[in-house]
Motif scaffolding. Sequence first.
Motif, mmCIF file in Angstrom:
data_model
loop_
_atom_site.group_PDB
_atom_site.id
_atom_site.type_symbol
_atom_site.label_atom_id
_atom_site.label_comp_id
_atom_site.label_asym_id
_atom_site.label_seq_id
_atom_site.Cartn_x
_atom_site.Cartn_y
_atom_site.Cartn_z
ATOM 1 N N GLY A 1 0.849 -1.183 0.000
ATOM 2 C CA GLY A 1 0.000 0.000 0.000
ATOM 3 C C GLY A 1 0.886 1.236 0.000
ATOM 4 O O GLY A 1 1.872 1.289 0.746
ATOM 5 N N PHE A 2 0.565 2.220 -0.878
ATOM 6 C CA PHE A 2 1.337 3.459 -0.969
ATOM 7 C C PHE A 2 0.490 4.591 -0.406
ATOM 8 O O PHE A 2 -0.534 4.947 -0.994
ATOM 9 N N TYR A 3 0.909 5.120 0.746
ATOM 10 C CA TYR A 3 0.135 6.128 1.471
ATOM 11 C C TYR A 3 0.775 7.506 1.325
ATOM 12 O O TYR A 3 2.006 7.626 1.292
ATOM 13 N N SER A 4 -0.095 8.530 1.303
ATOM 14 C CA SER A 4 0.427 9.911 1.175
ATOM 15 C C SER A 4 0.723 10.517 2.543
ATOM 16 O O SER A 4 1.198 11.645 2.626
ATOM 17 N N LEU B 1 -4.504 6.251 0.775
ATOM 18 C CA LEU B 1 -3.818 5.407 -0.211
ATOM 19 C C LEU B 1 -3.833 6.113 -1.573
ATOM 20 O O LEU B 1 -4.889 6.524 -2.045
ATOM 21 N N VAL B 2 -2.655 6.230 -2.205
ATOM 22 C CA VAL B 2 -2.584 6.802 -3.552
ATOM 23 C C VAL B 2 -2.460 5.680 -4.592
ATOM 24 O O VAL B 2 -2.712 5.905 -5.779
ATOM 25 N N ALA B 3 -2.078 4.503 -4.135
ATOM 26 C CA ALA B 3 -1.957 3.359 -5.039
ATOM 27 C C ALA B 3 -1.764 2.104 -4.197
ATOM 28 O O ALA B 3 -1.398 2.201 -3.026
ATOM 29 N N SER B 4 -2.036 0.925 -4.785
ATOM 30 C CA SER B 4 -1.697 -0.320 -4.107
ATOM 31 C C SER B 4 -1.442 -1.406 -5.143
ATOM 32 O O SER B 4 -1.848 -1.255 -6.309
ATOM 33 N N ALA B 5 -0.748 -2.465 -4.731
ATOM 34 C CA ALA B 5 -0.335 -3.507 -5.665
ATOM 35 C C ALA B 5 -0.161 -4.826 -4.932
ATOM 36 O O ALA B 5 0.044 -4.839 -3.723
ATOM 37 N N TYR B 6 -0.289 -5.931 -5.664
ATOM 38 C CA TYR B 6 0.086 -7.222 -5.107
ATOM 39 C C TYR B 6 0.717 -8.091 -6.185
ATOM 40 O O TYR B 6 0.390 -7.952 -7.367
ATOM 41 N N VAL B 7 1.665 -8.909 -5.748
ATOM 42 C CA VAL B 7 2.336 -9.871 -6.608
ATOM 43 C C VAL B 7 1.752 -11.248 -6.286
ATOM 44 O O VAL B 7 1.470 -11.534 -5.118
ATOM 45 N N LEU C 1 1.836 -9.190 -11.487
ATOM 46 C CA LEU C 1 1.732 -7.967 -10.688
ATOM 47 C C LEU C 1 0.392 -7.326 -11.026
ATOM 48 O O LEU C 1 0.102 -7.072 -12.201
ATOM 49 N N THR C 2 -0.441 -7.118 -10.006
ATOM 50 C CA THR C 2 -1.741 -6.465 -10.173
ATOM 51 C C THR C 2 -1.719 -5.174 -9.365
ATOM 52 O O THR C 2 -1.256 -5.174 -8.231
ATOM 53 N N TYR C 3 -2.163 -4.049 -9.946
ATOM 54 C CA TYR C 3 -2.077 -2.798 -9.209
ATOM 55 C C TYR C 3 -3.167 -1.824 -9.623
ATOM 56 O O TYR C 3 -3.832 -2.004 -10.649
ATOM 57 N N THR C 4 -3.342 -0.788 -8.817
ATOM 58 C CA THR C 4 -4.152 0.365 -9.167
ATOM 59 C C THR C 4 -3.456 1.621 -8.675
ATOM 60 O O THR C 4 -2.836 1.610 -7.626
ATOM 61 N N THR C 5 -3.558 2.667 -9.498
ATOM 62 C CA THR C 5 -3.107 3.990 -9.069
ATOM 63 C C THR C 5 -4.319 4.919 -9.056
ATOM 64 O O THR C 5 -4.200 6.112 -9.211
ATOM 65 N N GLY C 6 -5.518 4.271 -8.966
ATOM 66 C CA GLY C 6 -6.747 5.065 -8.930
ATOM 67 C C GLY C 6 -7.402 5.152 -10.302
ATOM 68 O O GLY C 6 -8.476 5.712 -10.442
ATOM 69 N N GLY C 7 -6.770 4.531 -11.327
ATOM 70 C CA GLY C 7 -7.342 4.576 -12.691
ATOM 71 C C GLY C 7 -7.589 3.168 -13.193
ATOM 72 O O GLY C 7 -7.076 2.783 -14.250
ATOM 73 N N GLY C 8 -8.303 2.362 -12.396
ATOM 74 C CA GLY C 8 -8.595 0.982 -12.815
ATOM 75 C C GLY C 8 -7.557 0.005 -12.288
ATOM 76 O O GLY C 8 -6.550 0.416 -11.706
ATOM 77 N N VAL C 9 -7.826 -1.286 -12.511
ATOM 78 C CA VAL C 9 -6.968 -2.369 -12.003
ATOM 79 C C VAL C 9 -6.353 -3.103 -13.191
ATOM 80 O O VAL C 9 -7.077 -3.519 -14.101
ATOM 81 N N MET D 1 -5.729 -4.135 -0.440
ATOM 82 C CA MET D 1 -6.573 -4.979 -1.290
ATOM 83 C C MET D 1 -7.971 -4.370 -1.431
ATOM 84 O O MET D 1 -8.623 -4.533 -2.465
ATOM 85 N N ALA D 2 -8.418 -3.634 -0.398
ATOM 86 C CA ALA D 2 -9.736 -2.978 -0.478
ATOM 87 C C ALA D 2 -9.743 -1.923 -1.584
ATOM 88 O O ALA D 2 -10.734 -1.777 -2.312
ATOM 89 N N LEU D 3 -8.627 -1.214 -1.749
ATOM 90 C CA LEU D 3 -8.556 -0.201 -2.815
ATOM 91 C C LEU D 3 -8.642 -0.870 -4.183
ATOM 92 O O LEU D 3 -9.330 -0.387 -5.087
ATOM 93 N N ILE D 4 -7.986 -2.006 -4.341
ATOM 94 C CA ILE D 4 -8.028 -2.718 -5.624
ATOM 95 C C ILE D 4 -9.447 -3.244 -5.879
ATOM 96 O O ILE D 4 -9.994 -3.094 -6.980
ATOM 97 N N ALA D 5 -10.080 -3.786 -4.832
ATOM 98 C CA ALA D 5 -11.463 -4.277 -4.991
ATOM 99 C C ALA D 5 -12.380 -3.125 -5.410
ATOM 100 O O ALA D 5 -13.187 -3.271 -6.335
ATOM 101 N N LYS D 6 -12.218 -1.966 -4.774
ATOM 102 C CA LYS D 6 -13.058 -0.800 -5.078
ATOM 103 C C LYS D 6 -12.824 -0.331 -6.519
ATOM 104 O O LYS D 6 -13.775 -0.064 -7.254
ATOM 105 N N GLN D 7 -11.550 -0.289 -6.931
ATOM 106 C CA GLN D 7 -11.213 0.157 -8.284
ATOM 107 C C GLN D 7 -11.680 -0.850 -9.342
ATOM 108 O O GLN D 7 -11.780 -0.533 -10.514
ATOM 109 N N ALA D 8 -11.974 -2.081 -8.903
ATOM 110 C CA ALA D 8 -12.489 -3.104 -9.822
ATOM 111 C C ALA D 8 -14.015 -3.213 -9.724
ATOM 112 O O ALA D 8 -14.612 -4.213 -10.138
ATOM 113 N N GLY D 9 -14.628 -2.178 -9.116
ATOM 114 C CA GLY D 9 -16.091 -2.117 -9.053
ATOM 115 C C GLY D 9 -16.688 -2.855 -7.871
ATOM 116 O O GLY D 9 -17.912 -2.970 -7.752
ATOM 117 N N GLY D 10 -15.846 -3.381 -6.971
ATOM 118 C CA GLY D 10 -16.324 -4.119 -5.806
ATOM 119 C C GLY D 10 -16.355 -3.255 -4.560
ATOM 120 O O GLY D 10 -16.329 -2.017 -4.644
#
Length: 298
Positions: free
Chosen positions: A114-117, A127-133, A141-149, A248-257
Amino acid sequence: MTNLESFLKERAPADISALLLTIAGTSFLVRRALPFTTKLTRGVNPSGETQAEIDVYANEIFASSLIATGVVGEVASEEMAEPRKGRGKIHVAMDPLDGSSNISTNNPLGSIFGFYSSALPASGEHLVASAYVTYGPLLTLTYTTGGGVHTFVAVEGREGNPFILMEENATIPEKPEVFGLGGQRKDWIEPVERFVSSLESRGMKLRYGGTFVGDFNQVLHYGGIFGYPALKNKPRGKLRTLYEAAPMALIAKQAGGYASDGSRDVLSILPDALAATTPLYLGSSGLVREVEALISGH
Ligand code: AFP
């Protein structure tokens, strides 16, 4: 074939791109080290869990490579009592090796970031972005920077950056097919037990492998719900808010969940300690809101 570097150039700020490229490159080294680091050590992490050699190795190599980018102000980790300091502005929280108890059984493993400001602990709203391997049949590598997953897959032996685009703008199907909840049924709080019985009666398939990222990938692709609930003997669940649940919550949210702790959005939680845990339910938003309503009674 679009590689990670050129994809990020057009879509992410330079500092976040530097971190994602560093994680991608370092994940290769972790994958290569896996066969030689399968044993347990005498060490325990701040959550009192025995550390595997790979936990210690992954923690060291990710922490030092992230600090070396110069854009990180601190790296906090599930495997370290205190964050490691850097000269930059981004605050990184990580679970360097998720699912280490799955090494000996050769099941998927992961690394979560998780990348926090703002300084840690902080809520997911920072969170400004998050990722998981995912270390599975594929290294992804799956990630979001706030513009989709987006998901990239590593292609061994490829010239230049080996990570190529596998899926852009992934969305969690609303029609749910799979579910997986941690803990034992006898320890689940009553609303969770009732909820799971109704999922079974709807013919949904059980998918639970014991590694968060592996189980989340099932939900990302097939729709459904993953969670580690509040237990009668563990009302705050098992998963760490800062290192696992919020990224992971940010990625779920950015994927419509959606991701809930049973009464509110996980991204709104301000952890009261670096290793604080939270109950977690995430996946198809309709299903997560259903269990949230059952638990919170409204
Ligand atoms: P380990 O890293 O100790 O294997 O824990 C993995 C994890 O944090 C998460 O990835 C799983 O979803 C969950 O714990 C599995 O917990 P159980 O072993 O209690 O099912």
